[in-house]
Design an enzyme around this catalytic site. Structure first.
Site, mmCIF file in Angstrom:
data_model
loop_
_atom_site.group_PDB
_atom_site.id
_atom_site.type_symbol
_atom_site.label_atom_id
_atom_site.label_comp_id
_atom_site.label_asym_id
_atom_site.label_seq_id
_atom_site.Cartn_x
_atom_site.Cartn_y
_atom_site.Cartn_z
ATOM 1 N N HIS A 34 -0.564 0.945 0.468
ATOM 2 C CA HIS A 34 -0.009 2.141 -0.176
ATOM 3 C C HIS A 34 -0.941 3.311 0.111
ATOM 4 O O HIS A 34 -2.175 3.168 -0.030
ATOM 5 C CB HIS A 34 0.141 1.916 -1.685
ATOM 6 C CG HIS A 34 0.755 3.076 -2.403
ATOM 7 N ND1 HIS A 34 2.102 3.377 -2.314
ATOM 8 C CD2 HIS A 34 0.201 4.033 -3.182
ATOM 9 C CE1 HIS A 34 2.347 4.471 -3.021
ATOM 10 N NE2 HIS A 34 1.213 4.885 -3.566
ATOM 11 N N GLY A 90 5.884 2.351 12.760
ATOM 12 C CA GLY A 90 5.175 1.111 13.089
ATOM 13 C C GLY A 90 3.722 1.300 13.479
ATOM 14 O O GLY A 90 3.137 0.452 14.136
ATOM 15 N N GLU A 143 -5.720 3.891 6.625
ATOM 16 C CA GLU A 143 -4.872 2.695 6.562
ATOM 17 C C GLU A 143 -5.078 1.827 7.802
ATOM 18 O O GLU A 143 -5.216 0.601 7.707
ATOM 19 C CB GLU A 143 -3.385 3.098 6.499
ATOM 20 C CG GLU A 143 -2.920 3.702 5.205
ATOM 21 C CD GLU A 143 -1.456 4.077 5.273
ATOM 22 O OE1 GLU A 143 -0.626 3.249 5.668
ATOM 23 O OE2 GLU A 143 -1.146 5.229 4.910
HETATM 24 C C1 GRF Z 1 3.154 5.897 6.295
HETATM 25 O O1 GRF Z 1 3.488 6.949 5.407
HETATM 26 C C2 GRF Z 1 2.106 5.034 5.677
HETATM 27 O O2 GRF Z 1 1.274 5.806 4.822
HETATM 28 C C3 GRF Z 1 2.886 4.062 4.873
HETATM 29 O O3 GRF Z 1 4.088 3.855 5.603
HETATM 30 C C4 GRF Z 1 4.360 5.022 6.409
HETATM 31 C C5 GRF Z 1 4.731 4.699 7.818
HETATM 32 O O4 GRF Z 1 3.794 3.877 8.356
HETATM 33 N N1 GRF Z 1 2.142 2.837 4.701
HETATM 34 P P1 GRF Z 1 4.016 3.218 9.834
HETATM 35 O O5 GRF Z 1 3.527 4.236 10.831
HETATM 36 O O6 GRF Z 1 5.495 2.934 10.017
HETATM 37 O O7 GRF Z 1 3.168 1.995 9.825
#
Ligand code: GRF
Length: 216
Positions: free
Chosen positions: A107, A14, A177
Protein backbone atom coordinates in the site's frame (compact mmCIF):
# COMPACT_ATOMS: atom_id res chain seq x y z
CA UNK A 1 14.89 -25.75 -1.23
CA UNK A 2 12.16 -25.74 -3.89
CA UNK A 3 11.25 -22.24 -4.97
CA UNK A 4 7.80 -21.12 -3.91
CA UNK A 5 5.39 -20.74 -6.84
CA UNK A 6 4.19 -17.12 -6.79
CA UNK A 7 1.00 -15.89 -8.46
CA UNK A 8 0.73 -12.14 -8.98
CA UNK A 9 -2.52 -10.19 -9.28
CA UNK A 10 -2.37 -6.75 -10.90
CA UNK A 11 -4.63 -4.09 -12.36
CA UNK A 12 -2.24 -1.50 -13.75
CA UNK A 13 1.11 -0.98 -15.42
CA UNK A 14 2.76 -3.80 -13.48
CA UNK A 15 5.83 -1.91 -12.27
CA UNK A 16 5.65 -3.80 -8.96
CA UNK A 17 5.47 -7.08 -10.89
CA UNK A 18 8.51 -6.00 -12.87
CA UNK A 19 10.41 -5.03 -9.72
CA UNK A 20 9.69 -8.50 -8.32
CA UNK A 21 10.81 -10.25 -11.51
CA UNK A 22 14.00 -8.17 -11.58
CA UNK A 23 14.77 -8.82 -7.90
CA UNK A 24 14.23 -12.59 -8.21
CA UNK A 25 16.48 -12.56 -11.29
CA UNK A 26 19.29 -10.94 -9.27
CA UNK A 27 18.95 -13.78 -6.73
CA UNK A 28 19.39 -16.32 -9.52
CA UNK A 29 19.39 -19.96 -8.42
CA UNK A 30 19.10 -18.91 -4.75
CA UNK A 31 15.77 -17.16 -5.37
CA UNK A 32 13.23 -18.51 -2.85
CA UNK A 33 10.36 -17.99 -5.26
CA UNK A 34 9.45 -17.77 -8.90
CA UNK A 35 6.51 -16.00 -10.54
CA UNK A 36 4.49 -18.70 -12.30
CA UNK A 37 1.26 -16.88 -13.20
CA UNK A 38 -0.10 -13.33 -13.51
CA UNK A 39 -3.78 -12.43 -13.28
CA UNK A 40 -5.02 -8.97 -14.28
CA UNK A 41 -8.39 -7.42 -13.52
CA UNK A 42 -8.23 -5.49 -16.82
CA UNK A 43 -7.45 -6.73 -20.32
CA UNK A 44 -5.36 -3.60 -20.96
CA UNK A 45 -3.22 -3.96 -17.83
CA UNK A 46 0.44 -3.43 -18.63
CA UNK A 47 1.19 -6.28 -16.22
CA UNK A 48 -0.07 -8.75 -18.86
CA UNK A 49 2.45 -7.47 -21.40
CA UNK A 50 5.23 -7.71 -18.80
CA UNK A 51 4.19 -11.28 -18.00
CA UNK A 52 4.28 -12.37 -21.63
CA UNK A 53 7.61 -10.60 -22.17
CA UNK A 54 8.94 -12.71 -19.29
CA UNK A 55 7.35 -15.88 -20.69
CA UNK A 56 4.97 -16.20 -17.74
CA UNK A 57 1.41 -17.54 -18.12
CA UNK A 58 -1.29 -14.96 -17.54
CA UNK A 59 -4.95 -14.24 -18.02
CA UNK A 60 -7.60 -11.66 -17.35
CA UNK A 61 -9.47 -12.22 -14.08
CA UNK A 62 -13.17 -11.37 -14.14
CA UNK A 63 -14.31 -13.32 -11.11
CA UNK A 64 -14.26 -10.88 -8.18
CA UNK A 65 -17.09 -12.16 -6.04
CA UNK A 66 -17.17 -15.87 -5.31
CA UNK A 67 -13.67 -16.59 -6.52
CA UNK A 68 -14.17 -20.10 -7.92
CA UNK A 69 -12.61 -19.22 -11.29
CA UNK A 70 -9.70 -17.38 -9.67
CA UNK A 71 -9.19 -20.27 -7.25
CA UNK A 72 -9.12 -22.60 -10.27
CA UNK A 73 -6.51 -20.38 -11.97
CA UNK A 74 -4.37 -20.44 -8.82
CA UNK A 75 -4.72 -24.21 -8.49
CA UNK A 76 -3.81 -24.71 -12.16
CA UNK A 77 -0.69 -22.61 -11.56
CA UNK A 78 0.00 -24.65 -8.39
CA UNK A 79 0.51 -21.30 -6.63
CA UNK A 80 1.98 -21.42 -3.11
CA UNK A 81 1.81 -17.63 -2.62
CA UNK A 82 -0.33 -14.78 -3.95
CA UNK A 83 1.14 -11.30 -4.37
CA UNK A 84 -1.20 -8.34 -4.95
CA UNK A 85 0.73 -5.81 -7.04
CA UNK A 86 -1.39 -2.77 -7.71
CA UNK A 87 -4.50 -4.99 -7.63
CA UNK A 88 -7.58 -2.84 -7.20
CA UNK A 89 -10.23 -5.49 -6.67
CA UNK A 90 -11.32 -7.03 -3.36
CA UNK A 91 -10.01 -10.58 -2.98
CA UNK A 92 -12.86 -13.07 -2.42
CA UNK A 93 -12.83 -14.37 1.19
CA UNK A 94 -12.46 -17.99 0.00
CA UNK A 95 -9.12 -17.06 -1.56
CA UNK A 96 -7.93 -15.03 1.42
CA UNK A 97 -8.64 -18.07 3.57
CA UNK A 98 -6.96 -20.48 1.14
CA UNK A 99 -3.77 -18.35 1.17
CA UNK A 100 -3.78 -17.37 4.84
CA UNK A 101 -0.25 -16.34 5.77
CA UNK A 102 0.97 -16.40 2.18
CA UNK A 103 -0.84 -13.53 0.49
CA UNK A 104 0.81 -10.09 0.49
CA UNK A 105 -0.16 -6.57 -0.58
CA UNK A 106 1.67 -3.29 -0.91
CA UNK A 107 0.00 0.00 0.00
CA UNK A 108 1.49 3.40 -0.93
CA UNK A 109 1.11 4.97 2.53
CA UNK A 110 1.91 4.20 6.18
CA UNK A 111 -1.08 2.09 7.27
CA UNK A 112 -3.27 2.30 9.19
CA UNK A 113 -3.20 5.91 8.06
CA UNK A 114 -4.49 6.72 4.59
CA UNK A 115 -5.82 3.25 3.89
CA UNK A 116 -9.06 1.34 3.56
CA UNK A 117 -11.72 1.06 0.89
CA UNK A 118 -11.39 3.66 -1.84
CA UNK A 119 -7.90 4.74 -0.75
CA UNK A 120 -5.77 3.86 -3.76
CA UNK A 121 -3.77 5.58 -6.50
CA UNK A 122 -3.54 9.37 -6.52
CA UNK A 123 -6.27 9.71 -3.87
CA UNK A 124 -3.88 8.37 -1.25
CA UNK A 125 -1.20 10.92 -2.06
CA UNK A 126 -3.68 13.79 -2.37
CA UNK A 127 -4.96 12.95 1.12
CA UNK A 128 -1.41 12.80 2.50
CA UNK A 129 -0.56 16.20 1.02
CA UNK A 130 -3.84 17.70 2.22
CA UNK A 131 -3.14 16.45 5.75
CA UNK A 132 0.13 18.36 5.98
CA UNK A 133 2.04 15.19 6.86
CA UNK A 134 5.81 15.51 6.31
CA UNK A 135 6.36 11.78 6.02
CA UNK A 136 4.43 9.18 4.09
CA UNK A 137 5.74 5.80 2.98
CA UNK A 138 5.16 2.23 1.88
CA UNK A 139 3.44 -0.57 3.78
CA UNK A 140 3.76 -4.28 2.97
CA UNK A 141 1.20 -6.42 4.77
CA UNK A 142 -0.41 -9.84 4.83
CA UNK A 143 -3.87 -9.79 3.27
CA UNK A 144 -6.98 -10.47 5.32
CA UNK A 145 -10.63 -10.03 4.46
CA UNK A 146 -10.68 -6.27 4.99
CA UNK A 147 -8.96 -3.71 2.74
CA UNK A 148 -5.45 -2.75 3.92
CA UNK A 149 -5.80 -4.19 7.43
CA UNK A 150 -3.73 -7.37 7.50
CA UNK A 151 -0.62 -7.82 9.66
CA UNK A 152 2.08 -5.34 8.67
CA UNK A 153 5.34 -6.94 7.47
CA UNK A 154 7.46 -3.84 6.86
CA UNK A 155 7.19 -0.10 6.29
CA UNK A 156 9.57 2.43 4.79
CA UNK A 157 9.26 6.22 5.21
CA UNK A 158 9.16 8.56 2.23
CA UNK A 159 9.46 12.35 2.69
CA UNK A 160 6.67 14.68 1.59
CA UNK A 161 8.36 17.76 0.10
CA UNK A 162 7.08 21.30 -0.25
CA UNK A 163 5.26 21.74 -3.53
CA UNK A 164 4.66 18.03 -4.02
CA UNK A 165 1.76 17.19 -6.28
CA UNK A 166 0.01 13.82 -5.88
CA UNK A 167 1.71 12.62 -9.06
CA UNK A 168 5.19 13.65 -7.93
CA UNK A 169 4.69 12.10 -4.50
CA UNK A 170 3.21 8.93 -6.05
CA UNK A 171 6.36 8.47 -8.15
CA UNK A 172 8.63 8.93 -5.09
CA UNK A 173 6.59 6.39 -3.11
CA UNK A 174 6.51 3.96 -6.05
CA UNK A 175 10.32 3.90 -6.11
CA UNK A 176 10.29 2.88 -2.46
CA UNK A 177 7.69 0.20 -3.20
CA UNK A 178 9.94 -1.27 -5.86
CA UNK A 179 12.79 -1.54 -3.33
CA UNK A 180 10.84 -2.86 -0.35
CA UNK A 181 8.12 -5.11 -1.77
CA UNK A 182 10.28 -7.68 -3.62
CA UNK A 183 12.47 -8.11 -0.54
CA UNK A 184 9.43 -8.73 1.66
CA UNK A 185 8.04 -11.23 -0.86
CA UNK A 186 11.38 -13.06 -0.97
CA UNK A 187 11.55 -13.15 2.85
CA UNK A 188 8.02 -14.62 3.13
CA UNK A 189 8.81 -17.11 0.34
CA UNK A 190 11.97 -18.12 2.22
CA UNK A 191 10.02 -18.52 5.45
CA UNK A 192 12.07 -15.80 7.15
CA UNK A 193 8.92 -13.79 7.79
CA UNK A 194 5.80 -15.61 8.93
CA UNK A 195 2.29 -14.68 10.01
CA UNK A 196 2.13 -15.78 13.63
CA UNK A 197 -0.82 -17.35 15.41
CA UNK A 198 -1.02 -14.03 17.27
CA UNK A 199 -2.02 -12.41 13.95
CA UNK A 200 1.22 -10.45 13.71
CA UNK A 201 4.15 -10.77 11.30
CA UNK A 202 7.34 -12.15 12.84
CA UNK A 203 10.95 -12.33 11.69
CA UNK A 204 11.45 -9.10 9.75
CA UNK A 205 15.16 -9.11 8.89
CA UNK A 206 17.35 -6.05 9.41
CA UNK A 207 17.61 -5.43 5.65
CA UNK A 208 13.90 -4.55 5.64
CA UNK A 209 14.15 -2.01 8.44
CA UNK A 210 14.31 1.61 7.33
CA UNK A 211 17.38 3.69 8.09
CA UNK A 212 15.94 6.57 10.03
CA UNK A 213 17.64 9.90 9.63
CA UNK A 214 18.11 10.59 13.32
CA UNK A 215 19.46 13.99 14.41
CA UNK A 216 23.16 13.55 15.22
C1 GRF B 1 0.64 2.22 -7.79
O1 GRF B 1 -0.16 3.33 -7.44
C2 GRF B 1 1.23 1.62 -6.56
O2 GRF B 1 1.44 2.62 -5.58
C3 GRF B 1 0.18 0.68 -6.09
O3 GRF B 1 -0.44 0.19 -7.27
C4 GRF B 1 -0.28 1.17 -8.33
C5 GRF B 1 0.17 0.58 -9.62
O4 GRF B 1 1.28 -0.17 -9.41
N1 GRF B 1 0.77 -0.38 -5.31
P1 GRF B 1 1.91 -1.07 -10.62
O5 GRF B 1 2.82 -0.16 -11.40
O6 GRF B 1 0.78 -1.59 -11.48
O7 GRF B 1 2.67 -2.15 -9.92
Amino acid sequence: MTAMRIAVLASGGGSNLQALLDHLATLGATAPGQVVWVGASRADAGALARASAAGIASNVVTDFDVGDDLLADLAAARADMVVLAGYLKRVPPAIVRAFHGCMLNVHPALLPAFGGAGMYGERVHAAVIASGARVTGVTVHFVNEEFDSGAIVAQWPVPVLEGDTPLVLAARVLRAEHALYPRCIAAVAAGTIILGTDGRAHGTPAELLPEFALPQ
